[in-house]
Design an enzyme around this catalytic site. Structure first.
Site, PDB file in Angstrom:
ATOM      1  N   GLU A  51       0.807  -1.204   0.000  1.00 34.06           N
ATOM      2  CA  GLU A  51       0.000   0.000   0.000  1.00 34.06           C
ATOM      3  C   GLU A  51       0.842   1.257   0.000  1.00 34.06           C
ATOM      4  O   GLU A  51       2.049   1.193  -0.063  1.00 34.06           O
ATOM      5  CB  GLU A  51      -0.879  -0.022   1.235  1.00 34.06           C
ATOM      6  CG  GLU A  51      -0.233  -0.750   2.408  1.00 34.06           C
ATOM      7  CD  GLU A  51       0.647   0.076   3.278  1.00 34.06           C
ATOM      8  OE1 GLU A  51       0.098   0.810   4.087  1.00 34.06           O
ATOM      9  OE2 GLU A  51       1.872   0.014   3.171  1.00 34.06           O
ATOM     10  N   LEU A  89       6.719  -7.251   7.284  1.00 30.83           N
ATOM     11  CA  LEU A  89       6.074  -5.995   6.905  1.00 30.83           C
ATOM     12  C   LEU A  89       5.440  -5.274   8.091  1.00 30.83           C
ATOM     13  O   LEU A  89       4.789  -4.250   7.919  1.00 30.83           O
ATOM     14  CB  LEU A  89       4.992  -6.192   5.827  1.00 30.83           C
ATOM     15  CG  LEU A  89       5.373  -6.969   4.587  1.00 30.83           C
ATOM     16  CD1 LEU A  89       4.227  -6.951   3.583  1.00 30.83           C
ATOM     17  CD2 LEU A  89       6.612  -6.409   3.938  1.00 30.83           C
ATOM     18  N   ASN A 111       8.107  -1.315   8.437  1.00 29.79           N
ATOM     19  CA  ASN A 111       6.664  -1.527   8.390  1.00 29.79           C
ATOM     20  C   ASN A 111       6.101  -1.071   7.051  1.00 29.79           C
ATOM     21  O   ASN A 111       6.242   0.081   6.680  1.00 29.79           O
ATOM     22  CB  ASN A 111       6.022  -0.731   9.537  1.00 29.79           C
ATOM     23  CG  ASN A 111       4.558  -1.034   9.703  1.00 29.79           C
ATOM     24  OD1 ASN A 111       3.967  -1.717   8.879  1.00 29.79           O
ATOM     25  ND2 ASN A 111       3.960  -0.524  10.757  1.00 29.79           N
ATOM     26  N   CYS A 112       5.472  -1.978   6.334  1.00 32.91           N
ATOM     27  CA  CYS A 112       4.910  -1.620   5.019  1.00 32.91           C
ATOM     28  C   CYS A 112       3.413  -1.784   4.985  1.00 32.91           C
ATOM     29  O   CYS A 112       2.797  -1.680   3.931  1.00 32.91           O
ATOM     30  CB  CYS A 112       5.494  -2.497   3.933  1.00 32.91           C
ATOM     31  SG  CYS A 112       7.231  -2.782   4.059  1.00 32.91           S
ATOM     32  N   VAL A 113       2.795  -2.144   6.097  1.00 36.86           N
ATOM     33  CA  VAL A 113       1.370  -2.422   6.107  1.00 36.86           C
ATOM     34  C   VAL A 113       0.637  -1.241   6.725  1.00 36.86           C
ATOM     35  O   VAL A 113       1.117  -0.656   7.680  1.00 36.86           O
ATOM     36  CB  VAL A 113       1.078  -3.716   6.901  1.00 36.86           C
ATOM     37  CG1 VAL A 113      -0.400  -3.946   7.061  1.00 36.86           C
ATOM     38  CG2 VAL A 113       1.719  -4.896   6.201  1.00 36.86           C
TER      39      VAL A 113
END
Lengths: 150, 427
Positions: free
Chosen positions: B113, B210, B242-244
Site C-alpha cells: 500500500e 512488513l 513496516n509496510c502495512v
C-alpha cells in the site's frame, strides 16, 4: 518439548497433526499447515473462512483452552486477507479464561462488521497473504517455545 | 543528552553530473548513489525520480519515507545498528536536510500500500506532499523471498538517505535548534520539581513480515519495554520496517521528527517536566503483550510520572496493547492520554477501536481511516498503479477508467498517523 506426531483426516475435512507441545495453531492458511504441521500441532480448517477459524478458537476457549496470540494478528485488515492463524493452549485449564473469551469475542465483532466492507482479495495476491499470515504466527513461536507449559 | 540539529533548507531537487547541495538545491547524480543499491543481488532494477510539491504526481506503492541526516559531531552515525555501527547517538551535532525526503517505492507483496499525491485532495491528507521527494523506485529479482527483499529495500532506502545526508556534512545550517533532555536527578531540580512529571510511551509495531520496527538494529519484538533518549530518536535510532497500513504506520521520517517528542520538549520546563521516553512493542503473542505493558507501567511508576502520552502504531491487534498500556498506567494513578486512529466504517458509525476500556477516557484521534475519498487522476505516476486495486483501503474497481481512484483514506501514507503527524483531527 516436541516429540512424535501423527496426522488425522476427519470427516469434516479438518486435518489435525497431534503433538505433545504446549500449544496448537488453528488456521485456514494452507501455507501455515504445510510449513508448521511437521513441527507443531496444527488444526487446519481447509477452505475455512477467517470467521470459522475464530469460531473454532472460541469453542476451544469455552472448553477451557487459553488464547495465546492476538486474534487480530496484524495490521492487514480482516476485510482484505482471507487468512487467519491463532495459537491456543494444547491442554485445557481448570476454568474458562475470561480474558481469552473477551479477546476472541471482541475480535469476532470486528470480523462480523468487516464483512460489510468492500473486498480487496484477488487470486494473484493470495499467496502473499498466506506468507504474511505465516510470518505473523511464526513471530509468536520463539515466545511460545520459550515459555512452555503454564 | 544535548543534541544540536542544524537544519539546511532544501528548496528543490534536480539531476546533474555530481552530488551536492548547492544554495538549497539538491543536485543528484544517480549512478554513484544507485551502484551500492544495485549491488544487492535481490534488487533487479533501481532508479530515481523527483517529485516536488504541487506537481501532478502520484507516488505508489510507498514503502518508507526517510529524512537525510548526518552526524557532524558526537558519537555514532545516523541509523545506528542499521547502516552505521552500533553506538549511542543523540548527542553532539546532526545536520538535517529539511524540506525533502528519500521515498522508497516499488512492489514487495501484492497487496502493498501507500500513496503520496503531490497535489489535489490526496495531497491535503499527507504531510509528505509538502516535501521535495527523491523517490528510489526498486524492483525485486524473479522468485524473491519477501522477507529477504523487504530487508534489502529497507537498507537501500536507509543507505541512500545516509549518502544524501553526507552531502550536508560541511554546510552551514539555515537554522540551528538545540534539544536537551534532563537526567533523572535533574528532573527533581528546584525549577522543575513543581511541574507535572510527564512521560511519553511510544508503541512500536513488531508483529512479523512488513510489520516490524528496529531499535539500534534490534527487531523490536525481541525486546522488553525500555527507556530511550528523545534525541536518540532524532538521530535515527528507530527505523521502520513496516509496510502495512499506510495511513497509520510510522515511517522512519515520523520517528526522526516525532511530533510528540518535539512538542513535549518545547514545553519542558514551562508547563511540564518531560521526564523521558519509554518504548514498548506490539507483539502477536499475548503473554508478550501482558509483559510489555506491565513493564511500561512499572517503568512509568519508577520514573514517578504524573501523566503519560501513549502513541499507537497500526490497527487491530495493537489496540489490545494500547488499552493494556493505558489501563495499567491509569491504575498506577498516572493520568494517560492515548493517540490512535479510527476504523469506524465508511459512515463513521461503527466502534472505532477493536478494544476499549472506561479508563481510556482521554483520546486524541488521527481520523477515520475508513472514510471514502476520491483522488483525481495525476499526470504522472511514480511506481505503478497496478497495486492500487489491491492495497489496504483500495478495492476492486477503485482505479477508475479516467485514472481517478476511489478508495478509503487508509491508502494514503501518513493520513491518520498516530503520533499526530498529520492534518486530520476531530473533537
Amino acid at each position: 518439548m516436541i516429540s512424535g506426531s501423527f496426522r488425522l483426516k476427519t470427516l469434516s475435512g479438518e486435518r489435525e497433526t497431534l503433538h505433545t507441545g504446549s500449544f496448537q495453531i488453528v488456521t485456514n492458511n494452507p501455507l501455515v499447515a504445510d510449513s508448521l504441521s511437521g513441527r507443531y500441532r496444527v488444526c487446519f480448517l481447509k477452505n475455512g473462512s477467517d470467521r470459522e477459524v475464530m469460531v473454532k478458537v472460541r469453542d476451544l476457549i469455552h472448553r477451557r483452552h487459553r488464547l495465546l496470540t492476538a486474534p487480530l494478528s496484524g495490521s492487514v485488515k480482516p476485510w482484505e486477507t482471507p487468512y487467519r492463524s491463532i495459537m491456543v493452549s494444547s491442554d485445557p485449564c481448570s476454568a474458562v479464561d475470561a480474558t481469552s473469551l473477551d479477546l476472541i469475542e471482541r475480535a469476532m465483532e470486528v470480523i462480523n462488521r468487516s464483512h460489510n466492507y468492500l473486498k480487496t482479495t484477488k487470486p494473484s495476491i493470495d499467496h502473499d497473504f498466506q506468507i504474511v499470515d505465516l510470518s505473523l504466527i511464526e513471530s509468536a513461536l520463539p515466545s511460545a517455545e520459550a515459555i512452555g507449559r503454564i | 543528552m544535548k543534541l544540536e540539529l542544524g537544519y539546511i533548507d532544501i528548496r528543490g531537487i534536480r539531476f546533474g553530473d555530481h552530488n551536492a547541495v548547492e544554495e538549497g538545491i539538491l543536485v543528484v547524480n544517480p549512478e554513484p548513489l544507485l551502484k551500492p543499491v544495485l549491488e544487492d543481488p535481490l534488487i533487479k532494477t533501481a532508479h530515481f525520480e523527483i517529485a516536488a510539491p504541487g506537481e501532478s504526481i502520484r507516488i505508489t506503492p510507498v514503502k518508507d519515507v526517510i529524512e537525510p541526516r548526518v552526524k557532524v559531531e558526537g558519537k555514532g552515525g545516523v541509523f545506528p545498528g542499521m547502516v552505521s555501527k552500533v553506538d549511542t547517538v543523540g548527542s553532539g551535532k546532526t545536520n538535517v536536510l529539511r524540506g525533502m525526503a528519500v521515498v522508497t517505492a516499488g512492489p514487495i507483496v501484492g497487496f502493498q500500500e501507500g500513496i503520496i499525491d503531490m497535489t489535489g485532495v490526496g495531497a491535503d491528507y499527507t504531510p509528505f506532499s509538502q516535501l521535495h521527494n527523491l523517490v528510489l523506485v526498486m524492483e525485486p529479482v524473479e522468485g524473491f523471498v519477501q522477507r529477504e527483499y523487504e530487508k534489502a529495500a529497507r537498507l537501500a532506502g536507509l543507505r541512500t538517505a545516509a549518502a544524501i545526508g553526507e552531502l550536508a556534512r560541511n554546510l552551514t545550517p539555515d537554522e540551528t535548534v538545540v534539544y536537551e533532555t534532563p537526567t533523572i536527578a535533574e528532573t527533581f531540580s528546584e525549577e522543575l520539581k513543581n511541574l507535572p512529571r510527564v512521560g511519553y510511551v511510544m508503541m512500536l509495531q513488531s508483529q512479523g513480515l512488513l510489520h516490524d520496527t528496529y531499535v539500534y538494529g534490534v527487531d523490536a519484538k525481541r525486546t522488553l519495554s525500555t527507556l530511550i533518549g528523545a534525541t536518540e530518536v532524532m538521530d535515527g535510532a528507530i527505523v521502520s520496517g513496516n509496510c502495512v497500513s499506510a495511513c497509520d504506520k510510522n515511517t522512519t521520517y515520523h520517528h526522526q521528527n516525532n511530533p510528540v517528542i518535539h512538542d513535549l520538549l518545547a514545553v519542558h520546563g514551562q508547563s511540564i517536566n518531560f521526564v523521558g521516553v519509554i518504548i514498548t512493542n506490539e507483539n502477536v503473542y499475548l503473554d508478550d503483550k501482558i509483559r510489555s505493558s506491565d513493564w511500561t507501567a512499572k517503568m512509568a511508576q519508577y520514573l514517578s510520572l504524573d501523566a503519560a502520552i501513549v502513541s499507537q502504531e497500526g490497527f487491530g491487534n495493537p489496540d489490545t496493547d494500547l488499552i493494556m498500556n493505558c489501563t495499567k498506567l491509569e491504575k498506577q494513578g498516572i493520568r494517560t492520554v492515548i493517540i490512535t486512529d479510527e476504523y469506524a466504517g465508511q459512515d463513521g458509525r461503527s466502534q472505532s477501536l477493536a478494544d476499549a476500556d472506561a479508563l481510556a477516557n482521554a483520546v486524541v484521534t488521527g481520523g477515520n481511516a475508513n472514510e471514502l475519498i476520491i483522488l483525481p487522476r495525476m499526470d504522472r505516476v511514480i511506481g505503478t498503479l497496478g497495486y492500487v486495486d489491491k492495497i489496504a483501503g483500495g478495492h476492486a474497481g477503485s482505479l477508475q477508467p479516467d485514472g481517478s481512484i476511489q478508495a478509503e483514506l487508509q491508502v494514503i501514507t501518513g493520513a491518520t498517523n498516530e503520533m499526530g503527524f498529520n492534518r486530520l483531527s476531530a473533537r
